[in-house]
Design a protein around this motif. Sequence first.
Motif, PDB file in Angstrom:
ATOM      1  N   LEU A 288       0.831  -1.216   0.000  1.00 56.67           N
ATOM      2  CA  LEU A 288       0.000   0.000   0.000  1.00 56.67           C
ATOM      3  C   LEU A 288       0.863   1.265   0.000  1.00 56.67           C
ATOM      4  CD1 LEU A 288      -2.904  -0.864   2.486  1.00 56.67           C
ATOM      5  CD2 LEU A 288      -3.013  -0.772  -0.011  1.00 56.67           C
ATOM      6  N   ARG A 289       1.984   1.171   0.695  1.00 58.52           N
ATOM      7  CA  ARG A 289       2.911   2.312   0.738  1.00 58.52           C
ATOM      8  C   ARG A 289       3.371   2.653  -0.684  1.00 58.52           C
ATOM      9  NH1 ARG A 289       6.984   0.495   5.092  1.00 58.52           N
ATOM     10  NH2 ARG A 289       5.609   1.162   6.748  1.00 58.52           N
ATOM     11  N   ALA A 290       3.746   1.639  -1.438  1.00 61.63           N
ATOM     12  CA  ALA A 290       4.209   1.879  -2.814  1.00 61.63           C
ATOM     13  C   ALA A 290       3.044   2.409  -3.664  1.00 61.63           C
ATOM     14  CB  ALA A 290       4.781   0.594  -3.402  1.00 61.63           C
ATOM     15  N   ASN A 291       1.848   1.890  -3.462  1.00 61.12           N
ATOM     16  CA  ASN A 291       0.679   2.420  -4.185  1.00 61.12           C
ATOM     17  C   ASN A 291       0.454   3.883  -3.820  1.00 61.12           C
ATOM     18  OD1 ASN A 291       0.187   0.008  -5.417  1.00 61.12           O
ATOM     19  ND2 ASN A 291      -1.840  -0.325  -4.527  1.00 61.12           N
ATOM     20  N   ARG A 292       0.559   4.172  -2.540  1.00 63.14           N
ATOM     21  CA  ARG A 292       0.365   5.549  -2.074  1.00 63.14           C
ATOM     22  C   ARG A 292       1.372   6.489  -2.749  1.00 63.14           C
ATOM     23  NH1 ARG A 292       2.479   7.468   3.217  1.00 63.14           N
ATOM     24  NH2 ARG A 292       4.304   6.315   2.532  1.00 63.14           N
ATOM     25  N   ASP A 293       2.645   6.041  -2.834  1.00 60.41           N
ATOM     26  CA  ASP A 293       3.676   6.896  -3.423  1.00 60.41           C
ATOM     27  C   ASP A 293       3.387   7.171  -4.897  1.00 60.41           C
ATOM     28  OD1 ASP A 293       4.776   6.874  -0.945  1.00 60.41           O
ATOM     29  OD2 ASP A 293       6.384   5.452  -1.427  1.00 60.41           O
ATOM     30  N   LEU A 294       2.892   6.139  -5.571  1.00 61.60           N
ATOM     31  CA  LEU A 294       2.554   6.277  -6.994  1.00 61.60           C
ATOM     32  C   LEU A 294       1.405   7.277  -7.180  1.00 61.60           C
ATOM     33  CD1 LEU A 294       3.493   4.867  -9.569  1.00 61.60           C
ATOM     34  CD2 LEU A 294       1.704   3.150  -9.220  1.00 61.60           C
ATOM     35  N   VAL A 295       0.393   7.168  -6.342  1.00 59.28           N
ATOM     36  CA  VAL A 295      -0.765   8.069  -6.423  1.00 59.28           C
ATOM     37  C   VAL A 295      -0.311   9.500  -6.140  1.00 59.28           C
ATOM     38  CG1 VAL A 295      -2.976   8.701  -5.357  1.00 59.28           C
ATOM     39  CG2 VAL A 295      -2.452   6.296  -5.786  1.00 59.28           C
ATOM     40  N   THR A 296       0.473   9.687  -5.094  1.00 61.53           N
ATOM     41  CA  THR A 296       0.904  11.035  -4.703  1.00 61.53           C
ATOM     42  C   THR A 296       1.720  11.680  -5.825  1.00 61.53           C
ATOM     43  OG1 THR A 296       1.067  10.169  -2.467  1.00 61.53           O
ATOM     44  CG2 THR A 296       1.976  12.346  -2.812  1.00 61.53           C
ATOM     45  N   VAL A 305      -4.680  19.887  -9.758  1.00 61.37           N
ATOM     46  CA  VAL A 305      -5.108  18.941  -8.714  1.00 61.37           C
ATOM     47  C   VAL A 305      -3.981  18.783  -7.692  1.00 61.37           C
ATOM     48  CG1 VAL A 305      -6.684  17.631 -10.192  1.00 61.37           C
ATOM     49  CG2 VAL A 305      -4.310  16.935 -10.061  1.00 61.37           C
ATOM     50  N   LYS A 306      -4.335  18.498  -6.449  1.00 56.93           N
ATOM     51  CA  LYS A 306      -3.275  18.285  -5.449  1.00 56.93           C
ATOM     52  C   LYS A 306      -3.795  17.478  -4.269  1.00 56.93           C
ATOM     53  CE  LYS A 306      -3.781  23.046  -3.629  1.00 56.93           C
ATOM     54  NZ  LYS A 306      -4.676  23.706  -4.526  1.00 56.93           N
ATOM     55  N   MET A 307      -2.868  16.888  -3.566  1.00 56.58           N
ATOM     56  CA  MET A 307      -3.232  16.135  -2.358  1.00 56.58           C
ATOM     57  C   MET A 307      -2.117  16.245  -1.331  1.00 56.58           C
ATOM     58  SD  MET A 307      -2.578  12.212  -3.705  1.00 56.58           S
ATOM     59  CE  MET A 307      -2.272  11.467  -2.093  1.00 56.58           C
ATOM     60  N   LYS A 308      -2.487  16.086  -0.062  1.00 53.84           N
ATOM     61  CA  LYS A 308      -1.495  16.061   1.018  1.00 53.84           C
ATOM     62  C   LYS A 308      -1.048  14.610   1.201  1.00 53.84           C
ATOM     63  CE  LYS A 308      -1.882  20.399   2.110  1.00 53.84           C
ATOM     64  NZ  LYS A 308      -0.766  21.302   1.762  1.00 53.84           N
ATOM     65  N   SER A 309      -0.022  14.415   2.013  1.00 57.82           N
ATOM     66  CA  SER A 309       0.480  13.050   2.166  1.00 57.82           C
ATOM     67  C   SER A 309      -0.538  12.192   2.945  1.00 57.82           C
ATOM     68  CB  SER A 309       1.828  13.071   2.869  1.00 57.82           C
ATOM     69  OG  SER A 309       1.647  13.050   4.247  1.00 57.82           O
ATOM     70  N   SER A 360      -1.339  -3.122 -11.206  1.00 52.04           N
ATOM     71  CA  SER A 360      -1.731  -2.984 -12.615  1.00 52.04           C
ATOM     72  C   SER A 360      -3.051  -2.214 -12.734  1.00 52.04           C
ATOM     73  CB  SER A 360      -1.854  -4.365 -13.276  1.00 52.04           C
ATOM     74  OG  SER A 360      -2.739  -5.178 -12.522  1.00 52.04           O
ATOM     75  N   THR A 361      -3.987  -2.458 -11.824  1.00 53.59           N
ATOM     76  CA  THR A 361      -5.265  -1.729 -11.836  1.00 53.59           C
ATOM     77  C   THR A 361      -5.000  -0.260 -11.538  1.00 53.59           C
ATOM     78  OG1 THR A 361      -6.286  -3.698 -10.880  1.00 53.59           O
ATOM     79  CG2 THR A 361      -7.614  -1.676 -10.837  1.00 53.59           C
ATOM     80  N   LEU A 362      -4.132  -0.020 -10.551  1.00 52.10           N
ATOM     81  CA  LEU A 362      -3.856   1.359 -10.153  1.00 52.10           C
ATOM     82  C   LEU A 362      -3.174   2.127 -11.289  1.00 52.10           C
ATOM     83  CD1 LEU A 362      -4.030   3.400  -7.832  1.00 52.10           C
ATOM     84  CD2 LEU A 362      -1.761   2.656  -7.104  1.00 52.10           C
ATOM     85  N   GLU A 363      -2.231   1.462 -11.966  1.00 48.94           N
ATOM     86  CA  GLU A 363      -1.529   2.154 -13.059  1.00 48.94           C
ATOM     87  C   GLU A 363      -2.499   2.566 -14.151  1.00 48.94           C
ATOM     88  OE1 GLU A 363       2.859   0.182 -12.260  1.00 48.94           O
ATOM     89  OE2 GLU A 363       1.511  -0.742 -13.741  1.00 48.94           O
ATOM     90  N   GLU A 364      -3.417   1.658 -14.486  1.00 48.01           N
ATOM     91  CA  GLU A 364      -4.418   1.988 -15.513  1.00 48.01           C
ATOM     92  C   GLU A 364      -5.318   3.128 -15.005  1.00 48.01           C
ATOM     93  OE1 GLU A 364      -4.875   1.317 -18.597  1.00 48.01           O
ATOM     94  OE2 GLU A 364      -6.863   2.271 -18.752  1.00 48.01           O
TER      95      GLU A 364
END
Length: 376
Positions: A288-296, A305-309, A360-364
């Motif tokens: 999840l940490r790696a997914n979070r980093d990718l999203v951020t 658009v922007k988001m906080k950590s 893979s879902t997140l990247e798409e």
Amino acid sequence: MSAFDQPIDRRGSDSEKWRRYAGRDVLPLWVADMDFAAPPAVMAALHRRIEHRVFGYGGPWPSLTESVLAHLESEYDWRIEADWIVWLPGLVTGLNVACRAVDGAVLTATPIYPPFLSAPHFSGRKLSRAELACTEDGWQFDHSALKAAINAETELFLLCHPHNPVGRCWSRDELLEIAALAEANDLIVCSDEIHCGLILDADKRHIPFASLSPEAARRSITLMAPSKTFNIPGLGCAFAVIPDTQLRHRFAHAMRGIVPHVNVLGLAACEAAYRDSGDWHRELIGYLRANRDLVTATVNGEKGVKMKSVEATYLAWIDVRELGLAKPATHFEAHGLGLSDGADFGAPGWLRLNFGCPRSTLEEALKRFSTACRAA
Ligand SMILES: Cc1ncc(COP(=O)(O)O)c(C=O)c1O
């Protein structure tokens, strides 16, 4: 390859998240469950329970209670007594029961998970809201707004800890300030800690509100469950921890006749999750940490658009106001991405993205996100 990389097809299943867009090419990243299989130990416990073949009314048993006590102590240094536990079919039930258990008005900090806004209303209680402050350093409580929202009628503070949707893991100092506010105004604090097993920042840890001090414990109702962390929310098993006997009786009284038994499969899953799923959990947090980093990186790399950590949860809270869209959620759906509409959380112009899915879902999904931003 991680076990979490393995996509599991939830289309055409009972999934609320996937059913909304049946027949459309929209990736659903809205409802807060993950697209991952339950931990192997949970699967084994469920199989064993099903093999028994009898599904009568059930209740907790000693080794289950022991697993909860041991989990809270080892994960959070929080020692509780078995008598303080009140089993529930879900946390939303707990929020609504907490509102019914008090006579006065309710306070919460927004933006917030929608049932925090509806529970007081369903229970005939007044709700006042204090906006959280979105600062350079991230989301914080606004103490003057909180104080201004409290009046003589206020009796209950609904705390979300960690906070959905802003992803904060509240620190000890921040919690102590809430405890002082509660003490000064004689408030009960109902602390929804459903996301407590999902702390993503390695230098942060979850501190249960009730573990701060005996005074905080005395005025607390803590709501917890293995459901978010171990991805078993459909099994409907949760619990409240209420150290104060009188408050516990008030809570139990408000449950009478409307809250059913917890289902026996949920109870079996809970024990296996808390006692035997530590390795799975550690791997999940890394993923999840790696997914979070990718999203951020993706979100903060787009214009408008922007988001906080995100310190905790698998939810990103995204400010899309600068895109100037009349209906942001509809715009992103039209580009193949189903997100939660911030308006439901009390914050129009924001969207919530659930990154609890295979990479893979997140990247798409993030490709679609970028396309939607650029098309706005
Ligand atoms: C803060 C919070 N509380 C409660 C829930 C739902 O709890 P339950 O399914 O146990 O009613 C969620 C689910 O997203 C949540 O984020």
